[in-house]
Design a protein around this motif. Structure first.
Motif, mmCIF file in Angstrom:
data_model
loop_
_atom_site.group_PDB
_atom_site.id
_atom_site.type_symbol
_atom_site.label_atom_id
_atom_site.label_comp_id
_atom_site.label_asym_id
_atom_site.label_seq_id
_atom_site.Cartn_x
_atom_site.Cartn_y
_atom_site.Cartn_z
ATOM 1 N N THR A 1 0.838 -1.205 0.000
ATOM 2 C CA THR A 1 0.000 0.000 0.000
ATOM 3 C C THR A 1 0.871 1.254 0.000
ATOM 4 O O THR A 1 0.559 2.227 -0.670
ATOM 5 N N VAL B 1 0.880 4.096 -3.087
ATOM 6 C CA VAL B 1 0.573 5.499 -2.814
ATOM 7 C C VAL B 1 1.822 6.377 -2.930
ATOM 8 O O VAL B 1 1.730 7.547 -3.286
ATOM 9 N N ILE C 1 -0.710 9.320 4.593
ATOM 10 C CA ILE C 1 -1.482 10.285 3.830
ATOM 11 C C ILE C 1 -2.523 10.914 4.742
ATOM 12 O O ILE C 1 -2.870 10.343 5.780
ATOM 13 N N MET D 1 -10.049 6.011 -0.904
ATOM 14 C CA MET D 1 -8.647 5.732 -1.229
ATOM 15 C C MET D 1 -8.534 4.979 -2.551
ATOM 16 O O MET D 1 -7.627 5.234 -3.331
ATOM 17 N N TYR E 1 -6.445 6.205 -5.600
ATOM 18 C CA TYR E 1 -5.331 5.316 -5.947
ATOM 19 C C TYR E 1 -5.912 4.001 -6.468
ATOM 20 O O TYR E 1 -6.015 3.024 -5.724
#
Length: 80
Positions: A11, A15, A20, A37, A41
Motif C-alpha cells: 500500500t 501510494v 497520507i 482511497m 489510488y
C-alpha cells in the motif's frame, strides 16, 4: 481537520508515501475511507485483500472514524 492513514508494504508502494491525510469529517467509516482511497489510488482496488486497523485493532467496514484515530492500512502478507 483530517484523517491520517499509515500505509505499509505494497500500500505504501502504491501510494508513494508512508502516511497520507484525507479531509474530515468524510469519509466517516472504514468502508467509506477505503472507497475514497481506491478512487484516488485505483491500484489499491487491485489488492486481493487489505485490512484496516483503527487504534491498533482490526476494524470492520462500518466502524466509524474520528480525526483522533490512529488508522493503518495493512496489506496481505505472504510467508512460507
Amino acid at each position: 481537520m483530517s484523517l491520517k492513514v499509515a500505509l505499509f508494504g505494497i500500500t505504501r508502494d502504491i501510494v508513494g508515501t508512508s502516511v497520507i491525510e484525507l479531509p474530515a469529517p468524510a469519509p466517516a467509516t472504514v468502508g467509506e475511507l477505503l472507497a475514497e482511497m481506491r478512487k484516488q489510488y485505483p491500484a489499491l482496488g487491485e489488492l486481493r485483500s487489505c485490512a484496516v486497523a483503527v487504534n491498533n485493532e482490526y476494524a470492520t467496514h462500518d466502524h466509524p472514524l474520528r480525526t483522533t484515530d490512529e488508522i493503518a492500512l495493512i496489506p496481505p502478507v505472504a510467508g512460507g
